[in-house]
Design an enzyme around this catalytic site. Structure first.
Site, PDB file in Angstrom:
ATOM      1  N   ILE A 184      29.768  34.955  23.904  1.00  0.00           N
ATOM      2  CA  ILE A 184      28.924  33.799  23.599  1.00  0.00           C
ATOM      3  C   ILE A 184      29.775  32.546  23.534  1.00  0.00           C
ATOM      4  CG2 ILE A 184      27.348  32.750  21.946  1.00  0.00           C
ATOM      5  CD1 ILE A 184      26.806  35.502  20.802  1.00  0.00           C
ATOM      6  N   GLY A 185      30.941  32.694  22.966  1.00  0.00           N
ATOM      7  CA  GLY A 185      31.804  31.522  22.849  1.00  0.00           C
ATOM      8  C   GLY A 185      33.132  31.893  22.229  1.00  0.00           C
ATOM      9  N   GLY A 196      35.927  30.580  19.479  1.00  0.00           N
ATOM     10  CA  GLY A 196      36.267  29.646  18.405  1.00  0.00           C
ATOM     11  C   GLY A 196      37.759  29.631  18.223  1.00  0.00           C
ATOM     12  N   ARG A 197      38.178  29.144  17.058  1.00  0.00           N
ATOM     13  CA  ARG A 197      39.595  29.023  16.778  1.00  0.00           C
ATOM     14  C   ARG A 197      40.283  30.371  16.703  1.00  0.00           C
ATOM     15  NH1 ARG A 197      38.153  25.176  13.033  1.00  0.00           N
ATOM     16  NH2 ARG A 197      38.544  26.448  11.195  1.00  0.00           N
ATOM     17  N   ASP A 210      34.704  25.592   5.828  1.00  0.00           N
ATOM     18  CA  ASP A 210      34.550  25.210   7.235  1.00  0.00           C
ATOM     19  C   ASP A 210      33.103  24.834   7.528  1.00  0.00           C
ATOM     20  OD1 ASP A 210      35.517  24.694   9.770  1.00  0.00           O
ATOM     21  OD2 ASP A 210      35.461  26.767  10.439  1.00  0.00           O
ATOM     22  N   LYS A 260      30.368  22.754   8.902  1.00  0.00           N
ATOM     23  CA  LYS A 260      30.291  21.790  10.005  1.00  0.00           C
ATOM     24  C   LYS A 260      29.039  22.114  10.808  1.00  0.00           C
ATOM     25  CE  LYS A 260      33.198  24.750  12.946  1.00  0.00           C
ATOM     26  NZ  LYS A 260      34.329  24.842  13.871  1.00  0.00           N
ATOM     27  N   ASP A 297      30.019  31.621   8.971  1.00  0.00           N
ATOM     28  CA  ASP A 297      31.481  31.462   8.883  1.00  0.00           C
ATOM     29  C   ASP A 297      32.013  31.019   7.530  1.00  0.00           C
ATOM     30  OD1 ASP A 297      31.808  32.335  11.409  1.00  0.00           O
ATOM     31  OD2 ASP A 297      32.058  30.369  12.320  1.00  0.00           O
TER      32      ASP A 297
HETATM   33  P1  ADP Z   1      32.831  27.464  16.239  1.00  0.00           P
HETATM   34  O1  ADP Z   1      32.051  27.716  14.986  1.00  0.00           O
HETATM   35  O2  ADP Z   1      33.979  26.547  16.005  1.00  0.00           O
HETATM   36  O3  ADP Z   1      31.942  27.011  17.362  1.00  0.00           O
HETATM   37  P2  ADP Z   1      32.993  30.340  16.439  1.00  0.00           P
HETATM   38  O4  ADP Z   1      34.090  31.246  16.834  1.00  0.00           O
HETATM   39  O5  ADP Z   1      32.480  30.467  15.039  1.00  0.00           O
HETATM   40  O6  ADP Z   1      33.490  28.850  16.698  1.00  0.00           O
HETATM   41  O7  ADP Z   1      31.784  30.541  17.404  1.00  0.00           O
HETATM   42  C1  ADP Z   1      31.943  30.642  18.797  1.00  0.00           C
HETATM   43  C2  ADP Z   1      30.574  30.570  19.459  1.00  0.00           C
HETATM   44  O8  ADP Z   1      29.757  31.691  19.071  1.00  0.00           O
HETATM   45  C3  ADP Z   1      29.780  29.342  19.110  1.00  0.00           C
HETATM   46  O9  ADP Z   1      29.105  28.906  20.260  1.00  0.00           O
HETATM   47  C4  ADP Z   1      28.807  29.820  18.095  1.00  0.00           C
HETATM   48  O10 ADP Z   1      27.637  29.058  18.114  1.00  0.00           O
HETATM   49  C5  ADP Z   1      28.534  31.252  18.530  1.00  0.00           C
HETATM   50  N1  ADP Z   1      28.182  32.084  17.371  1.00  0.00           N
HETATM   51  C6  ADP Z   1      28.951  32.301  16.287  1.00  0.00           C
HETATM   52  N2  ADP Z   1      28.347  33.107  15.400  1.00  0.00           N
HETATM   53  C7  ADP Z   1      27.133  33.407  15.914  1.00  0.00           C
HETATM   54  C8  ADP Z   1      26.002  34.194  15.475  1.00  0.00           C
HETATM   55  N3  ADP Z   1      26.002  34.842  14.293  1.00  0.00           N
HETATM   56  N4  ADP Z   1      24.918  34.262  16.277  1.00  0.00           N
HETATM   57  C9  ADP Z   1      24.912  33.612  17.464  1.00  0.00           C
HETATM   58  N5  ADP Z   1      25.930  32.875  17.932  1.00  0.00           N
HETATM   59  C10 ADP Z   1      27.037  32.766  17.195  1.00  0.00           C
HETATM   60 MG    MG Z   2      31.578  29.223  13.794  1.00  0.00          MG
END
Ligand code: ADP
Ligand code: MG
Length: 358
Positions: free
Chosen positions: A64-65, A67-68, A180, A182, A197
């Site tokens: 999905i993505g 993060g850090r 965190d 945001k 988070d």
């Molecule tokens: P950040 O919060 O800095 O965007 P994350 O690692 O927390 O980095 O998240 C990475 C990606 O995954 C983001 O696009 C976030 O929206 C998505 N994401 C995180 N947690 C969930 C969740 N529980 N359900 C759906 N998408 C999620």
């Molecule tokens: Mg996050």
């Protein structure tokens, strides 16, 4: 005798500093937090097993993505879940990362609230460290505000802020500091706020720290404007574990979220990090003059009402941590905002107001 006493005190202080340093509770953490820090290893060994999900039981689908601290994937474990896979660098792991991870998971699992993401379990066998939560269906506030440029009416903003305050108030009541908060960590699911988070900062920063370049302060972009002055002033290269997070720094971060909701952009927009650090550290706030002029602010014509919304911002962004409100009083303020006035905001397109009355 006096000498012995002071030595003893110093040793005690040293011990408690070491303790809080390794778990990132920071100097300003409240007593509840410290209390749970002191006891966590015992709690862990007793009840960790029921939250331990064998990695092979989780089906991992697409990313999905990122993060850090790792990668978030869509997955399946008794239904749809989000799986946060941590990047663990074997070289750097002396066991402290695993301990920190387990500690943060043990905090995470104690949360049950409508406005908080549901923690389901964790994979805790290195090198496979992962956190399994419910999958959020909506979009983040960040996506709404900054990517889609959705307009939030004052009405809608207040409802969102109330739910954030509710979820955050619950966390704080349990002695958990988010660290965190945001808009990227706040989802909106058909009008309902879901915060993610919370309390995972040490793990994320540990991993980030391992990857950071020597010359960097370790500040991911988009993070700076959520940091309270006392955190800004404590920033040092590779010292993120010692940052003085507190309930009051969460409130400051909430202030920035509130600004984003009202203005549709980040404070100090377009300014370089050094300049933001300089200003915030000195106590200079984002000017609100822009805000009055911005056509993006969905406020009613009533100046008094507008002033009330801005007051919330200013008090959350107070330079002195002690001057910032707590979430219960913030919620109280938000709930007391005149409702009738909120109901009519005639002159702007309302993209997100459907769920406003629900
Ligand atoms: P950040 O919060 O800095 O965007 P994350 O690692 O927390 O980095 O998240 C990475 C990606 O995954 C983001 O696009 C976030 O929206 C998505 N994401 C995180 N947690 C969930 C969740 N529980 N359900 C759906 N998408 C999620
Ligand atoms: Mg996050």
């Amino acid at each position: 005798e006096e000498h012995t006493n002071s030595t003893k005190n110093e040793v005690t202080r040293e011990l408690s500093l070491t303790g809080s340093g390794s778990t990132d509770s920071g100097g300003r953490a409240d007593s509840l937090d410290k209390h749970s820090d002191a006891r966590w290893p015992r709690q862990n060994s007793l009840s960790m097993k029921e939250w331990d999900i064998p990695y092979d039981d989780v089906k991992i689908f697409e990313v999905i993505g990122a993060g850090r601290f790792g990668t978030v994937c869509r997955g399946s474990w008794h239904g749809a879940v989000a799986v946060k896979l941590l990047h663990v660098l074997p070289l750097s792991d002396d066991g402290s990362l695993l301990d920190t991870f387990k500690h943060e998971v043990s905090i995470f699992r104690k949360t049950r609230h409508e406005n908080l993401v549901l923690f389901m379990g964790a994979c805790m066998k290195p090198p496979r460290l992962a956190i399994v939560t419910s999958l959020c269906k909506g979009m983040t506030l960040y996506t709404h505000i900054h990517l889609r440029k959705d307009k939030f009416t004052a009405n809608k903003s207040v409802l969102v802020a109330q739910q954030i305050s509710q979820g955050m108030g619950y966390l704080h009541a349990r002695g958990i500091i988010h660290k965190d908060l945001k808009t990227k960590n706040i989802f909106l699911e058909s009008g309902k706020v879901v915060i993610t988070d919370f309390g995972l900062f040490s793990v994320t920063k540990l991993c980030f720290g391992n990857n950071a370049r020597g010359d960097s302060l370790g500040i991911p972009s988009g993070w700076l404007c959520y940091l309270a002055p006392e955190i800004i002033r404590a920033l040092r290269p590779h010292a993120s574990l010692l940052l003085p997070f507190s309930k009051a720094t969460d409130i400051y971060a909430f202030g920035t979220v509130w600004y984003e909701l009202l203005c549709g952009e980040f404070p100090f927009k377009g300014q370089p990090p050094e300049s933001i650090i300089w200003q915030v550290g000195k106590g200079v706030k984002q000017s609100l003059a822009n805000m009055q002029a911005s056509r993006d602010i969905k406020l009613t014509d009533a100046d008094e009402f507008k002033a009330q919304l801005l007051d919330i911002l200013m008090v959350c962004w107070s330079y002195r941590a002690a001057d910032r409100p707590d979430f219960p009083s913030l919620l109280n303020t938000l709930q007391k905002l005149p409702k009738k006035r909120l109901a009519r905001s005639p002159s702007h397109p309302v993209h997100l107001s459907r769920s406003a009355d629900s």
